[in-house]
Scaffold this motif. Sequence first.
Motif, PDB file in Angstrom:
ATOM      1  N   GLU A 182     -10.051 -25.703 -29.166  1.00  0.00           N
ATOM      2  CA  GLU A 182      -9.448 -24.500 -28.946  1.00  0.00           C
ATOM      3  C   GLU A 182     -10.539 -24.086 -27.927  1.00  0.00           C
ATOM      4  O   GLU A 182     -10.016 -22.865 -26.575  1.00  0.00           O
TER       5      GLU A 182
ATOM      6  N   ASN B 291     -11.076 -24.219 -25.162  1.00  0.00           N
ATOM      7  CA  ASN B 291      -9.383 -23.778 -24.042  1.00  0.00           C
ATOM      8  C   ASN B 291      -9.531 -22.283 -23.653  1.00  0.00           C
ATOM      9  O   ASN B 291      -8.714 -21.959 -22.350  1.00  0.00           O
TER      10      ASN B 291
ATOM     11  N   VAL C  29     -12.374 -17.614 -33.446  1.00  0.00           N
ATOM     12  CA  VAL C  29     -12.636 -19.247 -33.219  1.00  0.00           C
ATOM     13  C   VAL C  29     -14.108 -19.658 -33.563  1.00  0.00           C
ATOM     14  O   VAL C  29     -14.159 -20.456 -34.331  1.00  0.00           O
TER      15      VAL C  29
ATOM     16  N   ASP D 136     -10.884 -29.089 -34.210  1.00  0.00           N
ATOM     17  CA  ASP D 136      -9.421 -28.687 -33.533  1.00  0.00           C
ATOM     18  C   ASP D 136     -10.212 -27.163 -33.042  1.00  0.00           C
ATOM     19  O   ASP D 136      -9.420 -26.859 -31.497  1.00  0.00           O
TER      20      ASP D 136
END
Length: 70
Positions: free
Chosen positions: A24, A27, A46, A20
């Motif tokens: 992310e 993105n 992140v 995940d």
Amino acid sequence: MKPAEIRILSRKEIVAKLADLRQESMNLRFQVVSGQLTDFSRVKEVRRDIARMETILREMELKSQQEGEA
């Protein structure tokens, strides 16, 4: 996510969260390139979370190998 929180999770949960986070990250990179991102600190956060999870997965792997030898 803090290292203590990650260590509580099972290996499968960590791998799922890692996938995940990688999604992310991708993105966020697209948002940076297109000029849509306003909170650039999230990119750094992140990236660090991914590194933490990979490190803890490696620690688990080494621990299981060590237990196997003993």
